[in-house]
Design a protein around this motif. Structure first.
Motif, PDB file in Angstrom:
ATOM      1  N   LEU A   1      34.580  32.952  33.662  1.00 21.03           N
ATOM      2  CA  LEU A   1      34.460  33.608  32.187  1.00 21.03           C
ATOM      3  C   LEU A   1      36.273  34.759  32.233  1.00 21.03           C
ATOM      4  N   HIS A   2      37.358  33.888  32.737  1.00 21.71           N
ATOM      5  CA  HIS A   2      38.598  34.842  32.787  1.00 21.71           C
ATOM      6  C   HIS A   2      38.779  35.108  31.171  1.00 21.71           C
ATOM      7  N   PHE A   3      39.576  36.042  30.901  1.00 23.18           N
ATOM      8  CA  PHE A   3      39.678  36.934  28.974  1.00 23.18           C
ATOM      9  C   PHE A   3      39.906  35.412  28.536  1.00 23.18           C
ATOM     10  N   ASP A   4      40.455  35.249  29.137  1.00 27.46           N
ATOM     11  CA  ASP A   4      42.172  34.267  28.052  1.00 27.46           C
ATOM     12  C   ASP A   4      40.680  32.414  27.974  1.00 27.46           C
ATOM     13  N   HIS A   5      39.813  32.635  28.813  1.00 23.26           N
ATOM     14  CA  HIS A   5      39.102  31.172  28.346  1.00 23.26           C
ATOM     15  C   HIS A   5      37.187  31.620  27.381  1.00 23.26           C
ATOM     16  N   CYS A   6      37.366  32.665  27.590  1.00 20.14           N
ATOM     17  CA  CYS A   6      35.978  33.074  27.025  1.00 20.14           C
ATOM     18  C   CYS A   6      36.249  34.436  26.251  1.00 20.14           C
ATOM     19  N   GLY A   7      37.265  34.934  25.657  1.00 15.67           N
ATOM     20  CA  GLY A   7      37.415  36.462  24.748  1.00 15.67           C
ATOM     21  C   GLY A   7      36.545  35.724  23.258  1.00 15.67           C
ATOM     22  N   GLY A   8      36.914  34.915  22.552  1.00 13.44           N
ATOM     23  CA  GLY A   8      36.797  34.056  21.556  1.00 13.44           C
ATOM     24  C   GLY A   8      35.102  33.477  21.295  1.00 13.44           C
ATOM     25  N   SER A   9      34.151  34.218  22.225  1.00  9.09           N
ATOM     26  CA  SER A   9      33.044  33.263  22.519  1.00  9.09           C
ATOM     27  C   SER A   9      32.179  34.889  21.942  1.00  9.09           C
ATOM     28  N   VAL A  10      33.201  35.798  21.781  1.00  7.38           N
ATOM     29  CA  VAL A  10      32.164  37.010  21.708  1.00  7.38           C
ATOM     30  C   VAL A  10      33.164  37.768  20.001  1.00  7.38           C
ATOM     31  N   ASN A  11      32.104  38.286  19.412  1.00  6.93           N
ATOM     32  CA  ASN A  11      33.667  39.079  18.761  1.00  6.93           C
ATOM     33  C   ASN A  11      32.983  40.694  18.193  1.00  6.93           C
ATOM     34  N   TRP A  12      33.784  41.608  17.047  1.00  8.31           N
ATOM     35  CA  TRP A  12      33.219  43.063  16.656  1.00  8.31           C
ATOM     36  C   TRP A  12      32.560  42.265  15.551  1.00  8.31           C
ATOM     37  N   ASN A  13      31.144  43.306  15.388  1.00 14.44           N
ATOM     38  CA  ASN A  13      30.352  42.986  14.337  1.00 14.44           C
ATOM     39  C   ASN A  13      31.024  43.371  13.035  1.00 14.44           C
ATOM     40  N   LYS A  14      30.329  43.751  11.712  1.00 12.86           N
ATOM     41  CA  LYS A  14      30.878  43.874  11.095  1.00 12.86           C
ATOM     42  C   LYS A  14      31.016  45.339  10.615  1.00 12.86           C
ATOM     43  N   ASN A  15      31.018  46.018  11.224  1.00 10.71           N
ATOM     44  CA  ASN A  15      31.082  47.325  11.470  1.00 10.71           C
ATOM     45  C   ASN A  15      32.360  48.010  12.599  1.00 10.71           C
ATOM     46  N   ARG A  16      32.301  47.061  13.444  1.00 13.01           N
ATOM     47  CA  ARG A  16      33.154  47.226  14.398  1.00 13.01           C
ATOM     48  C   ARG A  16      32.798  48.354  15.301  1.00 13.01           C
ATOM     49  N   THR A  17      30.947  48.513  15.235  1.00 20.68           N
ATOM     50  CA  THR A  17      30.467  49.408  16.094  1.00 20.68           C
ATOM     51  C   THR A  17      30.016  49.134  17.262  1.00 20.68           C
ATOM     52  N   ALA A  18      29.785  47.164  17.650  1.00 25.88           N
ATOM     53  CA  ALA A  18      29.338  46.688  18.512  1.00 25.88           C
ATOM     54  C   ALA A  18      29.966  44.940  18.277  1.00 25.88           C
ATOM     55  N   TYR A  19      29.816  44.644  20.001  1.00 24.32           N
ATOM     56  CA  TYR A  19      29.776  43.238  19.976  1.00 24.32           C
ATOM     57  C   TYR A  19      28.682  42.334  19.767  1.00 24.32           C
ATOM     58  N   GLU A  20      28.955  41.038  19.680  1.00 26.02           N
ATOM     59  CA  GLU A  20      27.883  40.253  19.125  1.00 26.02           C
ATOM     60  C   GLU A  20      28.383  38.619  19.073  1.00 26.02           C
ATOM     61  N   VAL A  21      27.249  38.262  19.669  1.00 23.49           N
ATOM     62  CA  VAL A  21      28.327  36.431  19.781  1.00 23.49           C
ATOM     63  C   VAL A  21      28.931  36.136  18.631  1.00 23.49           C
ATOM     64  N   ALA A  22      29.961  35.223  18.835  1.00 19.32           N
ATOM     65  CA  ALA A  22      30.947  34.818  17.867  1.00 19.32           C
ATOM     66  C   ALA A  22      30.419  33.497  17.105  1.00 19.32           C
ATOM     67  N   PHE A  23      29.169  32.706  17.998  1.00 20.06           N
ATOM     68  CA  PHE A  23      28.620  31.586  18.233  1.00 20.06           C
ATOM     69  C   PHE A  23      27.374  31.417  17.332  1.00 20.06           C
ATOM     70  N   LYS A  24      26.542  32.372  16.823  1.00 22.35           N
ATOM     71  CA  LYS A  24      25.216  32.526  16.612  1.00 22.35           C
ATOM     72  C   LYS A  24      24.198  31.512  16.882  1.00 22.35           C
ATOM     73  N   ASN A  25      24.990  30.113  16.681  1.00 19.56           N
ATOM     74  CA  ASN A  25      23.439  28.865  17.249  1.00 19.56           C
ATOM     75  C   ASN A  25      23.920  28.182  17.727  1.00 19.56           C
ATOM     76  N   ALA A  26      24.609  29.090  18.816  1.00 17.85           N
ATOM     77  CA  ALA A  26      24.746  27.673  20.654  1.00 17.85           C
ATOM     78  C   ALA A  26      24.651  28.301  21.556  1.00 17.85           C
ATOM     79  N   LYS A  27      24.162  27.781  21.989  1.00 17.02           N
ATOM     80  CA  LYS A  27      23.851  27.888  23.800  1.00 17.02           C
ATOM     81  C   LYS A  27      24.807  28.585  24.109  1.00 17.02           C
ATOM     82  N   PHE A  28      25.652  29.377  24.947  1.00 19.21           N
ATOM     83  CA  PHE A  28      26.343  29.355  26.598  1.00 19.21           C
ATOM     84  C   PHE A  28      26.213  28.887  27.410  1.00 19.21           C
ATOM     85  N   TRP A  29      27.076  28.458  28.161  1.00 20.12           N
ATOM     86  CA  TRP A  29      26.800  27.378  29.524  1.00 20.12           C
ATOM     87  C   TRP A  29      28.225  28.036  30.523  1.00 20.12           C
ATOM     88  N   THR A  30      27.706  28.489  32.037  1.00 20.23           N
ATOM     89  CA  THR A  30      28.242  28.787  32.977  1.00 20.23           C
ATOM     90  C   THR A  30      27.910  28.554  33.378  1.00 20.23           C
TER      91      THR A  30
END
Length: 286
Positions: A103-132
């Motif tokens: 979970l270092h930022f250069d390996h998982c940073g793309g897993s989360v994005n801003w929402n459309k209004n840039r007011t909160a974060y949301e997962v970037a893959f809405k239909n995926a399971k995230f595994w660690t």
């Protein structure tokens, strides 16, 4: 099964930090630095297309951090995760599983994005399971001072808050088959707690996603350990075990961070395990 390289973007890191105690006069031969002592780094992720399952291994830095943040890493080139997915006919909404080596930022940073209004974060893959795995999650969410700058809250916690976070059951030893993922995983603790290296059987070959156990082809000699590693002596032992297995079994090593060497093999020599052949992804995956 089909495998696709997903280039999530290139950046630069300090060569001294990447090679620890190894003198620049040595590592500069394989990983030449620019005038600022920075070397080229890739974020070469891997997409596994297997039936109805689309598994993405790692997601790069993402694009939600500040201009100041990205300024530390000298981004270069025109690769992006979305562009790479589109090049092989997919969209991030098609991804069913996101497997994070750690979970270092250069390996998982793309897993989360801003929402459309840039007011909160949301997962970037809405239909995926995230595994660690649970050990690494605990390590990342309660970081030690050395790694705190690499484990960013905004990259990690939204995956849990979304309800899409899942833990892989670790085998008794450091290597074993994951029923959840359908491939073998080697667990390594030298770089960070319970980093996971997938071993994928593909057309009679074993392709190993090396993550940060072997950052570039220049890191093959055992003492060439990154300054970022939390337990460098442990890394050396893990590398020795891993590279001996790679040479014995002719593994094809997928280099996530090597901007100029995509896949390599290694062999035993009088000096220890050393580079054998270099391949492009196209040569191995065709």
């Amino acid at each position: 099964m089909k495998l696709h390289p997903i280039e999530a973007g290139n950046f630069k890191l300090d060569g001294g930090a990447m090679f620890g105690v190894v003198p620049k006069t040595i590592w500069n031969k394989t990983n030449p630095a620019d005038n600022n002592n920075l070397i080229d780094i890739a974020a070469r992720c891997l997409l596994i297309e297997d039936g109805n399952r689309l598994t993405l291994i790692d997601t790069g830095m993402g694009n939600k951090q500040s201009e100041k943040f990205f300024g530390y890493y000298s981004l270069w080139g025109d690769h992006s995760l979305d562009k790479s997915l589109a090049n092989v006919g997919f969209h991030r909404d098609d991804i069913t599983d996101v497997f994070m080596t750690h979970l270092h930022f250069d390996h998982c940073g793309g897993s989360v994005n801003w929402n459309k209004n840039r007011t909160a974060y949301e997962v970037a893959f809405k239909n995926a399971k995230f595994w660690t795995n649970e050990n690494h999650w605990e390590w990342a969410t309660k970081p030690n001072p050395r790694e705190k700058a690499s484990f960013l809250h905004e990259n990690i916690i939204p995956m849990q808050e979304s309800g899409q976070l899942h833990f892989i059951n670790r085998p008794e030893g450091d290597f074993g088959f994951s029923k959840e993922m359908g491939f073998d995983i080697f667990f390594a603790d030298g770089h960070t707690e319970k980093q996971m290296l997938p071993h994928i059987n593909y057309n009679g070959k074993t392709i190993v996603f090396c993550a940060d156990l072997l950052a570039t082809a220049g890191h093959i000699p055992l003492p060439y350990v990154m300054g970022y590693d939390t337990r460098p002596l442990l890394t050396m032992g893990e590398k020795e075990k891993f590279l001996n297995a790679a040479a014995d079994n002719n593994y094809y090593l997928w280099l996530e961070h090597d901007a100029h060497n995509q896949i390599i093999t290694v062999e035993h020599t009088e000096k220890g395990v050393r580079l054998k052949d270099v391949f492009t992804c196209d040569e191995i995956l065709k």
